[in-house]
Motif scaffolding. Structure first.
Motif, mmCIF file in Angstrom:
data_model
loop_
_atom_site.group_PDB
_atom_site.id
_atom_site.type_symbol
_atom_site.label_atom_id
_atom_site.label_comp_id
_atom_site.label_asym_id
_atom_site.label_seq_id
_atom_site.Cartn_x
_atom_site.Cartn_y
_atom_site.Cartn_z
ATOM 1 N N LYS A 48 82.705 -79.347 37.562
ATOM 2 C CA LYS A 48 82.084 -78.876 36.316
ATOM 3 C C LYS A 48 81.521 -80.033 35.494
ATOM 4 O O LYS A 48 80.442 -79.934 34.926
ATOM 5 N N ASP A 49 82.261 -81.146 35.435
ATOM 6 C CA ASP A 49 81.872 -82.249 34.559
ATOM 7 C C ASP A 49 81.229 -83.443 35.266
ATOM 8 O O ASP A 49 80.760 -84.368 34.617
ATOM 9 N N ARG A 50 81.216 -83.449 36.600
ATOM 10 C CA ARG A 50 80.692 -84.638 37.287
ATOM 11 C C ARG A 50 80.380 -84.354 38.748
ATOM 12 O O ARG A 50 80.770 -83.330 39.301
ATOM 13 N N LYS A 51 79.674 -85.317 39.348
ATOM 14 C CA LYS A 51 79.419 -85.316 40.789
ATOM 15 C C LYS A 51 80.042 -86.587 41.346
ATOM 16 O O LYS A 51 80.064 -87.608 40.676
ATOM 17 N N LYS A 52 80.534 -86.495 42.581
ATOM 18 C CA LYS A 52 81.172 -87.663 43.180
ATOM 19 C C LYS A 52 80.991 -87.621 44.696
ATOM 20 O O LYS A 52 81.073 -86.558 45.306
ATOM 21 N N TRP A 53 80.748 -88.805 45.283
ATOM 22 C CA TRP A 53 80.694 -88.923 46.742
ATOM 23 C C TRP A 53 82.112 -89.049 47.271
ATOM 24 O O TRP A 53 82.864 -89.898 46.804
ATOM 25 N N VAL A 54 82.477 -88.202 48.213
ATOM 26 C CA VAL A 54 83.817 -88.257 48.804
ATOM 27 C C VAL A 54 83.703 -88.229 50.324
ATOM 28 O O VAL A 54 82.737 -87.683 50.872
ATOM 29 N N GLU A 55 84.677 -88.844 50.990
ATOM 30 C CA GLU A 55 84.727 -88.796 52.447
ATOM 31 C C GLU A 55 85.516 -87.562 52.858
ATOM 32 O O GLU A 55 86.686 -87.424 52.512
ATOM 33 N N MET A 56 84.860 -86.687 53.590
ATOM 34 C CA MET A 56 85.455 -85.433 54.034
ATOM 35 C C MET A 56 85.565 -85.450 55.559
ATOM 36 O O MET A 56 84.677 -85.993 56.232
ATOM 37 N N PRO A 57 86.619 -84.829 56.107
ATOM 38 C CA PRO A 57 86.684 -84.708 57.574
ATOM 39 C C PRO A 57 85.483 -83.923 58.091
ATOM 40 O O PRO A 57 85.107 -82.900 57.512
ATOM 41 N N LEU A 58 84.876 -84.423 59.137
ATOM 42 C CA LEU A 58 83.732 -83.750 59.738
ATOM 43 C C LEU A 58 84.174 -82.431 60.372
ATOM 44 O O LEU A 58 83.465 -81.434 60.307
ATOM 45 N N ILE A 59 85.355 -82.442 60.978
ATOM 46 C CA ILE A 59 85.893 -81.229 61.606
ATOM 47 C C ILE A 59 87.229 -80.950 60.929
ATOM 48 O O ILE A 59 88.236 -81.586 61.236
ATOM 49 N N SER A 60 87.241 -80.019 60.003
ATOM 50 C CA SER A 60 88.484 -79.772 59.274
ATOM 51 C C SER A 60 89.559 -79.223 60.207
ATOM 52 O O SER A 60 89.298 -78.398 61.076
ATOM 53 N N GLY A 61 90.776 -79.754 60.026
ATOM 54 C CA GLY A 61 91.919 -79.295 60.803
ATOM 55 C C GLY A 61 92.172 -80.032 62.094
ATOM 56 O O GLY A 61 93.121 -79.717 62.807
ATOM 57 N N TYR A 62 91.346 -81.028 62.434
ATOM 58 C CA TYR A 62 91.496 -81.747 63.694
ATOM 59 C C TYR A 62 91.660 -83.245 63.483
ATOM 60 O O TYR A 62 91.061 -83.810 62.573
ATOM 61 N N CYS A 63 92.420 -83.878 64.366
ATOM 62 C CA CYS A 63 92.506 -85.333 64.434
ATOM 63 C C CYS A 63 92.579 -85.702 65.916
ATOM 64 O O CYS A 63 93.349 -85.105 66.681
ATOM 65 N N ASN A 157 86.017 -76.213 71.531
ATOM 66 C CA ASN A 157 85.192 -75.098 71.080
ATOM 67 C C ASN A 157 84.451 -75.421 69.779
ATOM 68 O O ASN A 157 84.463 -74.648 68.840
ATOM 69 N N THR A 158 83.883 -76.602 69.732
ATOM 70 C CA THR A 158 83.144 -77.040 68.555
ATOM 71 C C THR A 158 81.768 -77.502 68.993
ATOM 72 O O THR A 158 81.617 -78.083 70.055
ATOM 73 N N VAL A 159 80.786 -77.248 68.174
ATOM 74 C CA VAL A 159 79.426 -77.662 68.476
ATOM 75 C C VAL A 159 78.959 -78.613 67.386
ATOM 76 O O VAL A 159 79.110 -78.332 66.208
ATOM 77 N N PHE A 160 78.432 -79.760 67.781
ATOM 78 C CA PHE A 160 77.869 -80.715 66.845
ATOM 79 C C PHE A 160 76.365 -80.557 66.889
ATOM 80 O O PHE A 160 75.786 -80.549 67.962
ATOM 81 N N SER A 161 75.735 -80.430 65.742
ATOM 82 C CA SER A 161 74.280 -80.375 65.752
ATOM 83 C C SER A 161 73.726 -81.446 64.835
ATOM 84 O O SER A 161 74.255 -81.693 63.769
ATOM 85 N N VAL A 162 72.683 -82.071 65.312
ATOM 86 C CA VAL A 162 72.010 -83.123 64.564
ATOM 87 C C VAL A 162 70.544 -82.764 64.539
ATOM 88 O O VAL A 162 69.955 -82.449 65.571
ATOM 89 N N GLU A 163 69.927 -82.793 63.367
ATOM 90 C CA GLU A 163 68.507 -82.495 63.266
ATOM 91 C C GLU A 163 67.719 -83.709 63.747
ATOM 92 O O GLU A 163 67.888 -84.805 63.232
ATOM 93 N N VAL A 164 66.904 -83.488 64.757
ATOM 94 C CA VAL A 164 66.132 -84.568 65.367
ATOM 95 C C VAL A 164 64.685 -84.100 65.484
ATOM 96 O O VAL A 164 64.438 -82.985 65.942
#
Length: 176
Positions: A48-63, A157-164
């Motif tokens: 609500k009060d700000r924007k911030k760059w954060v590092e998020m897991p690319l695939i949530s729930g996996y390591c 069972n995950t698909v990675f897509s990159v716009e090329v």
């Protein structure tokens, strides 16, 4: 006299983590000297009060972890690790090449990497012929008028897509 025991090979595996615990699992496994890989991507988050760059897991729930068989139970006993991801009833093995390609995708900054949970019908195979992802092969998918290069990692069972841009792709011969 030579050692008769062959050196045990490390194998890349993937574990499910508790919700939003990927970074904690990565830190805990690293502190136990277990090689692990947590793909992270910077995202701009809005509050609500700000924007911030954060590092998020690319695939949530996996390591991803690179372990010897003797470390299998140690990983399961780590806090916030739920279980191994299985494929055909056994813990999934992730080829080193797929981990390397995933790391390569995250190092580049020319294209946004996006995760899709849907299952796509097999499409045309293509290879990137220029740019930071040169040599990467996968399936080509047309989505919303954009060409997308898709790397399918079947084991999780995950698909990675990159716009090329289409100018950076070449079609590969169909597999028979």
């Amino acid at each position: 006299m030579t050692n008769s025991h062959p050196k045990k090979q490390k194998v890349w595996r993937v574990v499910y983590t508790r919700s939003r615990a990927e970074k904690k699992v990565h830190a805990d496994l690293t502190s136990q000297n277990i090689e692990c890989f947590l793909p992270l991507q910077k995202k701009l988050r809005q509050w609500k009060d700000r924007k911030k760059w954060v590092e998020m897991p690319l695939i949530s729930g996996y390591c991803f972890i690179n372990i010897e068989p003797s470390e299998y139970e140690k990983v399961l006993q780590t806090d916030n690790v739920v279980c191994y991801v299985t494929f055909e009833g056994k813990p999934a093995r992730i080829p080193h090449q797929q981990i390397d390609f995933l790391k390569q995708m995250l190092r580049q900054s020319d294209f946004e990497v996006e995760i899709c949970r849907e299952t796509f019908e097999p499409g045309k195979r293509a290879e990137i012929i220029s740019g930071p992802l040169i040599g990467l092969q996968g399936e080509l998918l047309s989505c919303r008028g954009n060409d997308r290069f898709v790397l399918r990692i079947e084991q999780i069972n995950t698909v990675f897509s990159v716009e090329v841009p289409a100018s950076q792709l070449t079609a590969l011969p169909e597999l028979v």
